[in-house]
Design a protein around this motif. Structure first.
Motif, mmCIF file in Angstrom:
data_model
loop_
_atom_site.group_PDB
_atom_site.id
_atom_site.type_symbol
_atom_site.label_atom_id
_atom_site.label_comp_id
_atom_site.label_asym_id
_atom_site.label_seq_id
_atom_site.Cartn_x
_atom_site.Cartn_y
_atom_site.Cartn_z
ATOM 1 N N UNK A 189 0.824 -1.166 -0.109
ATOM 2 C CA UNK A 189 0.034 -0.055 0.084
ATOM 3 C C UNK A 189 0.748 1.286 0.070
ATOM 4 N N UNK A 190 0.368 2.178 0.054
ATOM 5 C CA UNK A 190 1.144 3.593 0.208
ATOM 6 C C UNK A 190 1.671 3.883 1.595
ATOM 7 N N UNK A 191 3.102 4.297 1.440
ATOM 8 C CA UNK A 191 3.531 4.659 2.829
ATOM 9 C C UNK A 191 4.644 5.787 2.552
ATOM 10 N N UNK A 192 4.288 7.178 2.744
ATOM 11 C CA UNK A 192 5.067 8.095 2.481
ATOM 12 C C UNK A 192 6.621 7.950 2.865
ATOM 13 N N UNK A 193 6.953 7.498 4.060
ATOM 14 C CA UNK A 193 8.176 7.060 4.472
ATOM 15 C C UNK A 193 8.891 6.018 3.607
ATOM 16 N N UNK A 194 8.284 5.016 3.302
ATOM 17 C CA UNK A 194 8.839 4.203 2.367
ATOM 18 C C UNK A 194 8.959 4.632 1.033
ATOM 19 N N UNK A 195 8.002 5.253 0.678
ATOM 20 C CA UNK A 195 8.132 5.739 -0.842
ATOM 21 C C UNK A 195 9.338 6.910 -1.065
ATOM 22 N N UNK A 196 9.787 7.743 0.014
ATOM 23 C CA UNK A 196 10.704 8.560 0.058
ATOM 24 C C UNK A 196 12.006 7.868 0.169
ATOM 25 N N UNK B 169 1.109 12.854 -2.837
ATOM 26 C CA UNK B 169 1.914 13.871 -2.943
ATOM 27 C C UNK B 169 1.900 14.625 -1.556
ATOM 28 N N UNK B 170 0.714 15.066 -1.127
ATOM 29 C CA UNK B 170 0.615 15.748 0.108
ATOM 30 C C UNK B 170 1.272 15.107 1.223
ATOM 31 N N UNK B 171 0.828 13.966 1.629
ATOM 32 C CA UNK B 171 1.583 13.012 2.529
ATOM 33 C C UNK B 171 3.289 12.862 2.487
ATOM 34 N N UNK B 172 3.534 12.563 1.189
ATOM 35 C CA UNK B 172 4.937 12.631 0.700
ATOM 36 C C UNK B 172 5.603 13.851 1.200
ATOM 37 N N UNK B 173 5.021 15.163 0.814
ATOM 38 C CA UNK B 173 5.576 16.317 1.088
ATOM 39 C C UNK B 173 5.674 16.510 2.618
ATOM 40 N N UNK C 278 -0.619 22.804 -3.371
ATOM 41 C CA UNK C 278 0.199 21.696 -3.360
ATOM 42 C C UNK C 278 1.216 21.515 -4.386
ATOM 43 N N UNK C 279 1.015 22.027 -5.512
ATOM 44 C CA UNK C 279 1.687 21.839 -6.727
ATOM 45 C C UNK C 279 2.934 22.780 -6.502
ATOM 46 N N UNK C 280 2.560 24.052 -5.910
ATOM 47 C CA UNK C 280 3.724 24.936 -5.455
ATOM 48 C C UNK C 280 4.784 24.200 -4.386
ATOM 49 N N UNK C 281 4.209 23.671 -3.288
ATOM 50 C CA UNK C 281 4.857 23.219 -2.489
ATOM 51 C C UNK C 281 5.633 21.995 -2.809
ATOM 52 N N UNK C 282 5.129 21.098 -3.580
ATOM 53 C CA UNK C 282 5.826 19.996 -4.258
ATOM 54 C C UNK C 282 7.131 20.503 -5.079
ATOM 55 N N UNK C 283 7.014 21.360 -6.012
ATOM 56 C CA UNK C 283 7.903 21.947 -7.019
ATOM 57 C C UNK C 283 9.045 22.461 -6.142
#
Length: 86
Positions: free
Chosen positions: A19-26, A44-48, A77-82
């Motif tokens: 499943x999705x996990x931001x820590x494991x993805x990063x 993207x929000x959780x990863x950020x 969100x797009x601005x923060x991720x960029x």
């Protein structure tokens, strides 16, 4: 579509967990040197959020592109991720 695109162009698709996990993805992006990340806005929000809280744990120098689908992306969100994720 993202998986199909990766396979079609000979890219390596990385699935760090079931499943999705931001820590494991990063961690996967950092350890494997991923160039592109694919997901829906909440991913993207959780990863950020995880990245901003723990910048020193992750090296995102190789990350240069993100593909967001499945829902409309809020402009903030797009601005923060960029700004923060590359």
């Amino acid at each position: 579509m993202g998986s199909l695109g990766a396979l079609n162009y000979g890219a390596t698709a990385v699935y760090p967990c079931e499943g999705f996990n931001p820590e494991m993805s990063l961690k996967a992006i950092s350890d494997l040197g991923c160039h592109v990340v694919y997901g829906v806005p909440i991913m993207f929000s959780q990863t950020h959020h995880e990245y901003v809280q723990n910048r020193d744990k992750y090296n995102l120098e190789t990350l240069n592109r993100g593909v967001m689908a499945g829902s409309i992306c809020p402009s903030e969100l797009m601005k923060k991720c960029n700004k923060d994720l590359g």
